[in-house]
Design a protein around this motif. Structure first.
Motif, short mmCIF file in Angstrom:
data_model
loop_
_atom_site.label_atom_id
_atom_site.label_comp_id
_atom_site.label_asym_id
_atom_site.label_seq_id
_atom_site.Cartn_x
_atom_site.Cartn_y
_atom_site.Cartn_z
N GLU A 1 46.87 48.30 38.37
CA GLU A 1 46.50 47.37 37.38
C GLU A 1 47.74 46.29 37.06
N ASP A 2 48.82 46.44 37.22
CA ASP A 2 49.91 45.78 36.82
C ASP A 2 49.99 44.34 37.88
N THR A 3 49.14 44.43 38.89
CA THR A 3 49.05 43.36 39.77
C THR A 3 48.64 41.90 39.08
N ALA A 4 49.40 41.11 39.45
CA ALA A 4 49.21 39.75 38.55
C ALA A 4 50.29 38.72 38.90
N VAL A 5 50.09 37.44 38.76
CA VAL A 5 51.24 36.63 38.51
C VAL A 5 52.00 36.67 37.00
N TYR A 6 53.07 36.72 37.06
CA TYR A 6 53.98 36.95 35.77
C TYR A 6 54.80 35.50 35.69
N TYR A 7 54.64 35.05 34.30
CA TYR A 7 54.98 33.99 33.87
C TYR A 7 56.11 34.03 33.11
N CYS A 8 57.23 33.42 32.75
CA CYS A 8 58.12 33.52 31.96
C CYS A 8 57.89 32.29 31.20
N SER A 9 58.11 32.45 29.71
CA SER A 9 58.20 31.13 28.98
C SER A 9 59.42 31.42 27.92
N VAL A 10 60.08 30.47 27.76
CA VAL A 10 61.37 30.42 27.08
C VAL A 10 61.05 29.53 25.87
N HIS A 11 62.07 29.90 24.75
CA HIS A 11 61.92 29.10 23.38
C HIS A 11 63.25 28.80 23.24
N VAL A 12 63.81 27.48 23.23
CA VAL A 12 64.87 27.00 23.45
C VAL A 12 65.17 25.71 22.28
N TYR A 13 66.51 25.69 21.86
CA TYR A 13 66.82 24.56 21.19
C TYR A 13 67.40 23.41 22.26
N ILE A 14 67.01 22.14 22.08
CA ILE A 14 67.63 21.31 22.75
C ILE A 14 68.30 20.20 22.23
N SER A 15 68.54 20.27 21.06
CA SER A 15 69.16 19.39 20.11
C SER A 15 70.25 19.89 19.42
N PRO A 16 71.44 19.50 19.33
CA PRO A 16 72.49 20.10 18.38
C PRO A 16 72.34 19.68 16.79
N TYR A 17 71.27 18.85 16.85
CA TYR A 17 71.01 18.05 15.24
C TYR A 17 69.86 18.45 14.59
N ASP A 18 69.02 19.16 15.04
CA ASP A 18 67.88 20.23 14.31
C ASP A 18 67.69 21.41 15.06
N GLU A 19 66.75 22.17 14.22
CA GLU A 19 66.49 23.42 14.54
C GLU A 19 64.92 23.31 15.32
N VAL A 20 64.45 22.48 15.66
CA VAL A 20 63.18 22.40 16.51
C VAL A 20 63.46 23.23 17.77
N ARG A 21 62.32 24.18 17.91
CA ARG A 21 62.51 25.10 18.97
C ARG A 21 61.29 24.28 20.04
N TYR A 22 61.56 24.42 21.25
CA TYR A 22 60.59 24.03 22.39
C TYR A 22 60.50 25.08 23.54
N GLU A 23 59.11 25.06 24.11
CA GLU A 23 58.59 26.02 24.82
C GLU A 23 58.32 25.54 26.22
N TYR A 24 58.96 26.30 27.20
CA TYR A 24 58.83 25.89 28.61
C TYR A 24 58.38 26.95 29.38
N MET A 25 57.47 26.89 30.40
CA MET A 25 57.15 28.02 31.12
C MET A 25 57.32 27.69 32.41
N GLY A 26 57.55 28.86 33.25
CA GLY A 26 57.97 28.81 34.68
C GLY A 26 56.49 28.74 35.49
N PRO A 27 56.66 28.47 36.82
CA PRO A 27 55.35 28.44 38.01
C PRO A 27 55.03 29.73 38.18
N GLY A 28 55.60 30.95 37.67
CA GLY A 28 55.12 32.22 37.82
C GLY A 28 55.57 32.97 39.34
#
Length: 122
Positions: free
Chosen positions: A88-115
């Motif tokens: 039952e663990d059979t599936a496509v597994y996806y990773c999602s990262v939460h990152v900061y992309i600017s040194p001037y603010d604390e806004v986080r962005y989320e990006y996901m891989g293709p699995g």
């Protein structure tokens, strides 16, 4: 732009182990956290595990005690160690990262891989 790539999936017998890796690259200042999701055929995507710098770690009840999430923030990389795998663990597994992309603010962005496909079968 940020790219996310998962690796480590494959075919494993019930009771076996796999370690998934997830690497983020591109315009990243730092990584705040990482989520692992999975989606089986005909089912909704579900959150399997999550980790953040708070620090906070979360596991779905279905994987508690069998899966371990970890990150290496210096490498913008994370892992999902999966032990005692079940069909039952059979599936496509996806990773999602939460990152900061600017040194001037604390806004986080989320990006996901293709699995990456994980198949647990004898």
């Amino acid at each position: 732009q940020v790219q996310v790539v998962e690796s480590g999936g494959g075919l494993v017998q019930p009771g076996g182990s796999l370690r998934l890796s997830c690497t983020a690259s591109g315009s990243i200042v730092s990584m705040y956290g990482m989520d692992w999701y999975r989606q089986a055929p005909g089912k909704q995507r579900e959150l399997v595990a999550a980790i953040s710098n708070d620090p906070r770690i979360h596991y779905a009840d279905s994987v508690w005690g069998r899966f371990t999430i970890s990150t290496d923030n210096a490498k913008n990389t994370g892992y999902l160690q999966m032990n005692s795998l079940k069909p039952e663990d059979t599936a496509v597994y996806y990773c999602s990262v939460h990152v900061y992309i600017s040194p001037y603010d604390e806004v986080r962005y989320e990006y996901m891989g293709p699995g990456t496909q994980v198949t647990v079968s004898s």
